[in-house]
Enzyme design. Sequence first.
Site, PDB file in Angstrom:
ATOM      1  CG  HIS A  44       3.301 -28.792  -2.213  1.00 10.32           C
ATOM      2  ND1 HIS A  44       3.483 -27.437  -2.293  1.00 10.32           N
ATOM      3  CD2 HIS A  44       2.755 -29.020  -0.989  1.00 10.32           C
ATOM      4  CE1 HIS A  44       3.083 -26.866  -1.172  1.00 10.32           C
ATOM      5  NE2 HIS A  44       2.632 -27.815  -0.365  1.00 10.32           N
ATOM      6  CD  GLU A  93       0.018 -27.834  -3.533  1.00  5.45           C
ATOM      7  OE1 GLU A  93      -0.211 -29.050  -3.340  1.00  5.45           O
ATOM      8  OE2 GLU A  93      -0.022 -26.981  -2.625  1.00  5.45           O
TER       9      GLU A  93
END
Length: 291
Positions: free
Chosen positions: A161, A262
């Site tokens: 992330h 991500e």
Amino acid sequence: MTQSIPFAEQAIAGVSLVTRGDLSALEINTDTVSGSVFPYGAHVASWKPAGFEDVLYMSDLSGLTQGTPIRGGIPVVAPWFGPSDNGLHGWARIQDWTLESVSGDTTAVEATFTLAGSALGGDLADSLSLSYTVHLGSDFWVRLNATNTGTETIAPELALHAYWAVDAQDLRIKGIEEGGIDRLADNAQLPAGPFEALEGQTVDRFYPFAGDIVLVDAGGHRKITLRSEESDKSVVWNPGTKGSAANADMPDDAWKHFVCVEATRVREGAPQLAPGESATLTLHATVEHLD
């Protein structure tokens, strides 16, 4: 964790363990690169090659305490992506990983962390073991490996992330022009075309990760090139004005200073692991000055 570094061969000048908030952090400060990684969550907080400002965004308001996710950098998401009845983004990001080894020299440093889920409890905890290697140099990469240590087939979701430090109001994202899926509109299909300007709207989308994704950060006078061999789709996320204001661990204007792009193996792309099998997710980055 103990306050010593398990160097694979010999100590590396400029590499040390420090304390930030309530957490230990592996710090790298050499002529070539500086950066930091928390064993808590195996969380990369900083990557700054010589001649550049930090390529990763960290919130000044992030709590550096046990049990609280770190805001910014690269949270490791496993074994679920969320939303979920078990909470958001799994247990890997809020556990102390073991720092297994540190290797390299003053030009590049690699650190490997492990986390055995069996002691944690919760979804897939009794059947999943994770390892994570971080490479900090003039280039950057991370590699997450998940192994099924149980007796039944599992499908863990994995994501990296990453919060990239950019001027979000003067940003172009190349490599996602074929269209994607809008997670904020019941997974509606997005038409092909260039990514629109960020002006404070909330963005949360899946795009194919078919090749390089390039962040052309005109405001920061640089471009960041991302790739992942295993990721079938990327998440592009920016909280916008409402999302920034709603999160106590980020400033109200945080949306202006980053975009999340991500690498993921989630939803239908989650790896199917028979007992003993492993899956990998990598994310590579390079940074260049704009002409």
